[in-house]
Write a protein that holds these residues in place. Sequence first.
Motif, PDB file in Angstrom:
ATOM      1  N   LEU A  24      20.958 -11.302 -24.065  1.00 56.26           N
ATOM      2  CA  LEU A  24      21.802 -10.674 -25.027  1.00 56.26           C
ATOM      3  C   LEU A  24      21.454  -9.694 -23.041  1.00 56.26           C
ATOM      4  O   LEU A  24      21.014  -9.649 -22.721  1.00 56.26           O
ATOM      5  N   TYR A  25      23.266  -9.992 -23.151  1.00 57.86           N
ATOM      6  CA  TYR A  25      23.439  -9.004 -21.464  1.00 57.86           C
ATOM      7  C   TYR A  25      24.556  -7.891 -22.049  1.00 57.86           C
ATOM      8  O   TYR A  25      25.542  -7.567 -22.591  1.00 57.86           O
ATOM      9  N   SER A  26      24.305  -7.514 -21.043  1.00 57.47           N
ATOM     10  CA  SER A  26      25.031  -5.844 -20.671  1.00 57.47           C
ATOM     11  C   SER A  26      26.335  -6.208 -19.973  1.00 57.47           C
ATOM     12  O   SER A  26      26.788  -7.226 -19.647  1.00 57.47           O
ATOM     13  N   GLU A  27      27.087  -4.556 -20.551  1.00 60.73           N
ATOM     14  CA  GLU A  27      28.852  -5.743 -19.786  1.00 60.73           C
ATOM     15  C   GLU A  27      28.528  -5.605 -18.335  1.00 60.73           C
ATOM     16  O   GLU A  27      27.376  -4.807 -17.507  1.00 60.73           O
ATOM     17  N   ASN A  28      29.302  -6.287 -17.392  1.00 65.03           N
ATOM     18  CA  ASN A  28      29.132  -5.465 -16.213  1.00 65.03           C
ATOM     19  C   ASN A  28      29.147  -3.959 -15.573  1.00 65.03           C
ATOM     20  O   ASN A  28      29.834  -3.225 -15.770  1.00 65.03           O
ATOM     21  N   PHE A  29      28.659  -4.303 -14.068  1.00 68.46           N
ATOM     22  CA  PHE A  29      28.342  -2.846 -13.877  1.00 68.46           C
ATOM     23  C   PHE A  29      28.330  -2.575 -12.095  1.00 68.46           C
ATOM     24  O   PHE A  29      27.792  -3.800 -11.480  1.00 68.46           O
ATOM     25  N   VAL A  30      28.533  -2.000 -11.359  1.00 69.47           N
ATOM     26  CA  VAL A  30      29.011  -2.550  -9.867  1.00 69.47           C
ATOM     27  C   VAL A  30      28.170  -1.799  -9.509  1.00 69.47           C
ATOM     28  O   VAL A  30      28.113  -0.202  -8.769  1.00 69.47           O
ATOM     29  N   ILE A  31      27.338  -1.516  -8.142  1.00 69.40           N
ATOM     30  CA  ILE A  31      26.512  -1.241  -7.736  1.00 69.40           C
ATOM     31  C   ILE A  31      26.547  -2.200  -5.833  1.00 69.40           C
ATOM     32  O   ILE A  31      25.990  -2.969  -6.159  1.00 69.40           O
TER      33      ILE A  31
ATOM     34  N   LEU B 145      19.681  -8.230 -18.295  1.00 67.78           N
ATOM     35  CA  LEU B 145      20.059  -9.639 -19.346  1.00 67.78           C
ATOM     36  C   LEU B 145      18.596  -9.560 -19.971  1.00 67.78           C
ATOM     37  O   LEU B 145      17.820  -8.867 -19.678  1.00 67.78           O
ATOM     38  N   ILE B 146      18.677  -9.215 -21.455  1.00 66.72           N
ATOM     39  CA  ILE B 146      17.165  -9.377 -22.492  1.00 66.72           C
ATOM     40  C   ILE B 146      16.703 -10.197 -23.137  1.00 66.72           C
ATOM     41  O   ILE B 146      17.763 -10.887 -23.797  1.00 66.72           O
ATOM     42  N   PHE B 147      15.847 -10.461 -23.955  1.00 64.25           N
ATOM     43  CA  PHE B 147      15.318 -11.477 -24.617  1.00 64.25           C
ATOM     44  C   PHE B 147      14.911 -10.709 -25.731  1.00 64.25           C
ATOM     45  O   PHE B 147      13.750 -10.129 -26.122  1.00 64.25           O
ATOM     46  N   PRO B 148      15.239 -10.182 -27.302  1.00 66.83           N
ATOM     47  CA  PRO B 148      14.980  -9.098 -27.949  1.00 66.83           C
ATOM     48  C   PRO B 148      13.725  -9.872 -28.861  1.00 66.83           C
ATOM     49  O   PRO B 148      12.987  -9.399 -28.939  1.00 66.83           O
ATOM     50  N   LYS B 149      13.766 -11.254 -28.636  1.00 67.55           N
ATOM     51  CA  LYS B 149      12.894 -11.738 -29.517  1.00 67.55           C
ATOM     52  C   LYS B 149      11.554 -12.448 -28.379  1.00 67.55           C
ATOM     53  O   LYS B 149      10.907 -12.897 -29.568  1.00 67.55           O
ATOM     54  N   GLY B 150      12.112 -12.772 -27.180  1.00 64.02           N
ATOM     55  CA  GLY B 150      11.043 -13.331 -26.359  1.00 64.02           C
ATOM     56  C   GLY B 150      11.502 -14.160 -25.972  1.00 64.02           C
ATOM     57  O   GLY B 150      12.619 -15.053 -26.142  1.00 64.02           O
ATOM     58  N   ASN B 151      11.277 -14.599 -24.065  1.00 65.86           N
ATOM     59  CA  ASN B 151      12.081 -15.819 -23.602  1.00 65.86           C
ATOM     60  C   ASN B 151      11.059 -16.522 -23.992  1.00 65.86           C
ATOM     61  O   ASN B 151      10.251 -17.619 -23.289  1.00 65.86           O
ATOM     62  N   ASN B 152      10.501 -17.697 -25.486  1.00 58.38           N
ATOM     63  CA  ASN B 152       9.168 -18.564 -25.499  1.00 58.38           C
ATOM     64  C   ASN B 152       8.212 -17.467 -25.147  1.00 58.38           C
ATOM     65  O   ASN B 152       7.324 -18.630 -25.273  1.00 58.38           O
ATOM     66  N   THR B 153       8.194 -16.375 -25.578  1.00 57.83           N
ATOM     67  CA  THR B 153       6.981 -15.654 -25.625  1.00 57.83           C
ATOM     68  C   THR B 153       7.153 -14.195 -26.947  1.00 57.83           C
ATOM     69  O   THR B 153       8.121 -14.332 -27.561  1.00 57.83           O
ATOM     70  N   SER B 154       5.875 -13.983 -27.084  1.00 58.85           N
ATOM     71  CA  SER B 154       5.799 -13.145 -28.094  1.00 58.85           C
ATOM     72  C   SER B 154       6.107 -11.715 -27.183  1.00 58.85           C
ATOM     73  O   SER B 154       5.553 -10.528 -27.454  1.00 58.85           O
ATOM     74  N   TYR B 155       6.717 -11.000 -26.940  1.00 56.08           N
ATOM     75  CA  TYR B 155       6.943 -10.089 -25.292  1.00 56.08           C
ATOM     76  C   TYR B 155       8.267  -9.956 -25.558  1.00 56.08           C
ATOM     77  O   TYR B 155       9.124 -11.086 -25.256  1.00 56.08           O
ATOM     78  N   LEU B 156       8.852  -9.028 -25.038  1.00 54.48           N
ATOM     79  CA  LEU B 156      10.215  -8.732 -24.778  1.00 54.48           C
ATOM     80  C   LEU B 156      10.236  -9.093 -23.141  1.00 54.48           C
ATOM     81  O   LEU B 156       9.680  -8.923 -22.137  1.00 54.48           O
ATOM     82  N   SER B 157      11.366  -9.678 -22.621  1.00 54.56           N
ATOM     83  CA  SER B 157      11.524 -10.093 -21.720  1.00 54.56           C
ATOM     84  C   SER B 157      12.792 -10.013 -20.966  1.00 54.56           C
ATOM     85  O   SER B 157      13.797  -9.328 -21.949  1.00 54.56           O
TER      86      SER B 157
END
Length: 343
Positions: free
Chosen positions: A29-36, A44-56
């Motif tokens: 899941l991506y957040s909205e764009n923000f300008v800095i 960018l997050i992987f709520p169930k983990g990016n092929n791991t048992s961790y939040l990514s």
Amino acid sequence: MDNQLTSDKTYEKFTWTIKNFSKLKTKKLYSENFVIGGHPWRILIFPKGNNTSYLSIYLDAGGDLSNLPNDWSRVEKFKLSLINQVNGKMTITKEYEHQFNARESDWGSTMFITLLELYDPSNGFIVNDTCIFEAEIAVTKPKHVNQLADQVVNTPKVSSDQPIGNVSNPLPEEFSVASHGELVDFKSFGKIETTFVPLLEEVCSLHPSLIDCQRKRSRKFTEWAFTALGRVLHFLKTRKMKDMNEDACSHLQFLWEELETCKFDLTWLQPHIQSTLSKKSSIEKALKLKTMKENVDTLDMEIKLLVEKLISAKVDVEITKRDLAKEGFEEKDLDVELGYGVR
């Protein structure tokens, strides 16, 4: 978006609040764009983990990168945070530094926090099914090499037959000098980040050719070269073998390729770099094994709790049987008709 001003740079913070977090079905899941700093970013997050048992969780160079030059890049120092909504002191924040480009447009942590810890309601990271993330970025604008090239082309020749900046040894078309900390002059070769200086002094004392090969080059070139060397040394000094996952290896490879263009004699460092990069597979297996062991430990704990509940239930059954026997209850067939005295 919040701003924090320091004496030498501006920090900007973006907060992302996600409701109904446990109901998310998407893998990432991506957040909205923000300008800095004049550039769009997103978390960018992987709520169930990016092929791991961790939040990514990662910082992503948002927007359409296809509209940027192929050689676009910029070094950013940033922080990613998972907000603890019960106790702010328990908020998890991790710091990173990465050179974003078309090949590596996001950077962060594949194993930010275990999913068990994240989803445990007593830990305070998810409250009312709401989760909060923050990204804080210290922006450093990249410098274009056309400013460097004007100085390099006009510098004295290193040898009688090849000047610095000769097309047979092209410089990167774009580079940025790290300026995330205080800058100090390094042996009159340019302003270098303070953190890098003791590392550079150590290797230069052991390998004097690092100094000798830069003496006839422009100050801008040597500042860039020693900064590139400092980045590699700092990476190796501050990382442990367990940190060398795929993302870290890719980052080291990128820093090494940049350093190789700086005309240093790196024969003393190359074997160590190659050895570190070659261990990626074994390190990934070790990390996977560690994760599996943690999962086994968690399952063992759940089994122990279930066994304890089963034992407690058996004790309750035995007590109830004894109580029934003491009261002299007789077992009755409850399916027998009551009747009304007439057969």
